[in-house]
Design a protein around this motif. Structure first.
Motif, PDB file in Angstrom:
ATOM      1  N   GLY A 243       7.845  12.516  -2.831  1.00  0.00           N
ATOM      2  CA  GLY A 243       7.464  13.467  -3.406  1.00  0.00           C
ATOM      3  C   GLY A 243       6.235  13.201  -4.612  1.00  0.00           C
ATOM      4  N   THR A 244       5.618  14.170  -5.017  1.00  0.00           N
ATOM      5  CA  THR A 244       4.628  14.152  -5.838  1.00  0.00           C
ATOM      6  C   THR A 244       4.989  14.383  -7.317  1.00  0.00           C
ATOM      7  N   ASP A 245       6.494  15.070  -7.499  1.00  0.00           N
ATOM      8  CA  ASP A 245       6.763  15.373  -8.718  1.00  0.00           C
ATOM      9  C   ASP A 245       8.104  14.305  -9.244  1.00  0.00           C
ATOM     10  N   TYR A 246       8.276  13.466  -8.642  1.00  0.00           N
ATOM     11  CA  TYR A 246       9.245  12.354  -8.721  1.00  0.00           C
ATOM     12  C   TYR A 246       9.382  11.980 -10.192  1.00  0.00           C
ATOM     13  N   LEU A 247       8.255  11.538 -10.875  1.00  0.00           N
ATOM     14  CA  LEU A 247       8.119  11.088 -12.097  1.00  0.00           C
ATOM     15  C   LEU A 247       8.382  12.376 -13.168  1.00  0.00           C
ATOM     16  N   GLN A 248       7.809  13.376 -12.926  1.00  0.00           N
ATOM     17  CA  GLN A 248       7.795  14.628 -13.854  1.00  0.00           C
ATOM     18  C   GLN A 248       9.400  15.031 -13.678  1.00  0.00           C
TER      19      GLN A 248
ATOM     20  N   ARG B  47       0.779  -1.220   0.099  1.00  0.00           N
ATOM     21  CA  ARG B  47      -0.057  -0.006  -0.166  1.00  0.00           C
ATOM     22  C   ARG B  47       0.974   1.312   0.027  1.00  0.00           C
ATOM     23  N   ARG B  48       1.970   1.260   1.008  1.00  0.00           N
ATOM     24  CA  ARG B  48       2.670   2.373   0.939  1.00  0.00           C
ATOM     25  C   ARG B  48       3.428   2.572  -0.469  1.00  0.00           C
ATOM     26  N   ALA B  49       3.909   1.646  -1.073  1.00  0.00           N
ATOM     27  CA  ALA B  49       4.555   1.470  -2.590  1.00  0.00           C
ATOM     28  C   ALA B  49       3.490   2.005  -3.415  1.00  0.00           C
ATOM     29  N   LEU B  50       2.369   1.459  -3.565  1.00  0.00           N
ATOM     30  CA  LEU B  50       1.401   2.001  -4.675  1.00  0.00           C
ATOM     31  C   LEU B  50       0.915   3.402  -4.167  1.00  0.00           C
ATOM     32  N   GLU B  51       0.709   3.768  -3.190  1.00  0.00           N
ATOM     33  CA  GLU B  51       0.328   4.994  -2.890  1.00  0.00           C
ATOM     34  C   GLU B  51       1.270   6.242  -3.280  1.00  0.00           C
ATOM     35  N   SER B  52       2.607   5.899  -3.176  1.00  0.00           N
ATOM     36  CA  SER B  52       3.687   6.912  -3.597  1.00  0.00           C
ATOM     37  C   SER B  52       3.631   6.997  -5.153  1.00  0.00           C
ATOM     38  N   VAL B  53       3.264   5.925  -5.929  1.00  0.00           N
ATOM     39  CA  VAL B  53       2.951   6.007  -7.346  1.00  0.00           C
ATOM     40  C   VAL B  53       1.807   6.691  -7.694  1.00  0.00           C
ATOM     41  N   LEU B  54       0.752   6.458  -6.962  1.00  0.00           N
ATOM     42  CA  LEU B  54      -0.691   7.070  -7.173  1.00  0.00           C
ATOM     43  C   LEU B  54      -0.680   8.555  -7.034  1.00  0.00           C
ATOM     44  N   GLN B  55       0.075   9.012  -6.213  1.00  0.00           N
ATOM     45  CA  GLN B  55       0.263  10.529  -5.810  1.00  0.00           C
ATOM     46  C   GLN B  55       1.119  11.157  -7.019  1.00  0.00           C
ATOM     47  N   GLN B  56       1.708  10.696  -7.922  1.00  0.00           N
ATOM     48  CA  GLN B  56       2.553  11.441  -8.947  1.00  0.00           C
ATOM     49  C   GLN B  56       1.686  12.299  -9.803  1.00  0.00           C
ATOM     50  N   GLN B  57       2.075  13.420 -10.103  1.00  0.00           N
ATOM     51  CA  GLN B  57       1.528  14.450 -10.863  1.00  0.00           C
ATOM     52  C   GLN B  57       2.052  14.493 -12.117  1.00  0.00           C
ATOM     53  N   GLY B  58       1.296  14.919 -13.185  1.00  0.00           N
ATOM     54  CA  GLY B  58       1.569  15.420 -14.289  1.00  0.00           C
ATOM     55  C   GLY B  58       2.120  14.349 -15.529  1.00  0.00           C
ATOM     56  N   VAL B  59       1.820  13.015 -15.182  1.00  0.00           N
ATOM     57  CA  VAL B  59       2.360  12.000 -16.187  1.00  0.00           C
ATOM     58  C   VAL B  59       1.266  10.810 -16.293  1.00  0.00           C
ATOM     59  N   ALA B  60       1.253  10.358 -17.272  1.00  0.00           N
ATOM     60  CA  ALA B  60       0.145   9.443 -17.755  1.00  0.00           C
ATOM     61  C   ALA B  60       0.784   7.830 -17.359  1.00  0.00           C
ATOM     62  N   LEU B  61       0.205   7.045 -16.392  1.00  0.00           N
ATOM     63  CA  LEU B  61       0.830   6.072 -15.677  1.00  0.00           C
ATOM     64  C   LEU B  61       0.315   4.672 -16.099  1.00  0.00           C
ATOM     65  N   GLU B  62       0.864   3.925 -16.271  1.00  0.00           N
ATOM     66  CA  GLU B  62       0.565   2.375 -16.143  1.00  0.00           C
ATOM     67  C   GLU B  62       1.045   1.608 -15.023  1.00  0.00           C
TER      68      GLU B  62
END
Length: 263
Positions: free
Chosen positions: A103-108, A20-35
């Motif tokens: 952070g929420t902008d990690y993937l950006q 849950r911790r791992a998944l939530e850290s991904v779901l909070q990412q902003q500004g990118v399309a995710l699979e």
């Protein structure tokens, strides 16, 4: 959904809290399309029930969550490869269930490095053991040097876990399923060799160590290393640098830890 910018592969085994911790850290990412691809090796239905619940409650339009149950007797590394094989994004990260993005902008921020021409982006690692952050022995210059000379990874894994590496999908490589202790560094070596690599020390993956079910805690390290060493030397029989790194690791690091009772 169009082709996602990122595929995040999350292999998981039984630990719902860390997942849950791992998944939530991904779901909070902003500004990118995710699979997000969850490949579940669990012996219970807890992970499946949780993911199905998220699907029912609804996710943002730019996030596509896919769940697969993997045959648990096939082994953890087979599960990792299964997830990688299904990834369709421009860029891929394999993140185990005991890791999380900060952070929420990690993937950006990673995407900006790819737009600047990087083939592979490597993040910093923060290791938590028993609630305390473990001190890193690698400085930023040391990490950048190792990334330019990836055979050094066979002496010291300066990267950390797989989640610290994001790579273009065109570079996708399977893990060697014969390996265990050296499985990640041998994979890193193949990914990094001859590639344009960017290390960003401001990007952080947080990894929880010492929990129940952690694969490395279940290994006889000297015995597993010896077996892996033979396999690696068989794959790279004429690579003097790799041979030297493995010999040095075995005789100077493993033997010292063994004599000190640390393994």
């Amino acid at each position: 959904m169009n082709k996602p910018t990122f595929s995040i592969v999350i292999p998981v085994f039984n630990n719902l809290e860390l997942f849950r911790r791992a998944l939530e850290s991904v779901l909070q990412q902003q500004g990118v399309a995710l699979e997000i691809i969850v490949t579940d090796d669990s012996t219970t239905a807890a992970i499946a029930d949780y993911v199905n619940g998220l699907a029912v409650s609804g996710l943002p339009a730019d996030i596509h969550l896919r769940y697969y149950h993997h045959q648990s007797d096939s082994g953890a590394i087979s599960n990792w490869n299964n997830g990688l094989q299904m990834a369709t994004g421009q860029y891929i990260i394999l993140m185990h269930h005991d890791e999380a993005m900060s952070g929420t902008d990690y993937l950006q921020r990673i995407e900006r490095h790819f737009n600047d021409g990087a083939d592979i982006v490597v993040s910093n690692i923060e290791v938590i053991v028993d609630g305390h952050q473990k001190k890193s022995h690698f400085t930023t210059p040391m990490k950048r040097f190792v990334l330019c000379h990836p055979s050094l990874l066979f002496l010291a894994n300066a990267i950390g876990p797989c989640a610290c590496i994001a790579f273009r999908s065109t570079l996708k490589e399977p893990f060697c399923e014969e390996l265990h202790w050296l499985v990640d560094v041998e994979w890193y070596y193949r990914l990094l060799k001859g590639r344009c690599v960017c290390y960003d020390s401001q990007l952080t993956i947080c990894s929880i160590h010492g929990h129940e079910g952690q694969i490395t805690q279940e290994l006889d390290i000297p015995q597993t290393f010896a077996r892996d060493k033979a396999i690696v030397l068989g794959k790279y029989p004429h690579h003097i640098a790799i041979k030297t790194m493995l010999w040095t690791y075995q005789h100077l690091i493993l033997n010292t830890k063994k004599n000190l009772g640390r393994i």
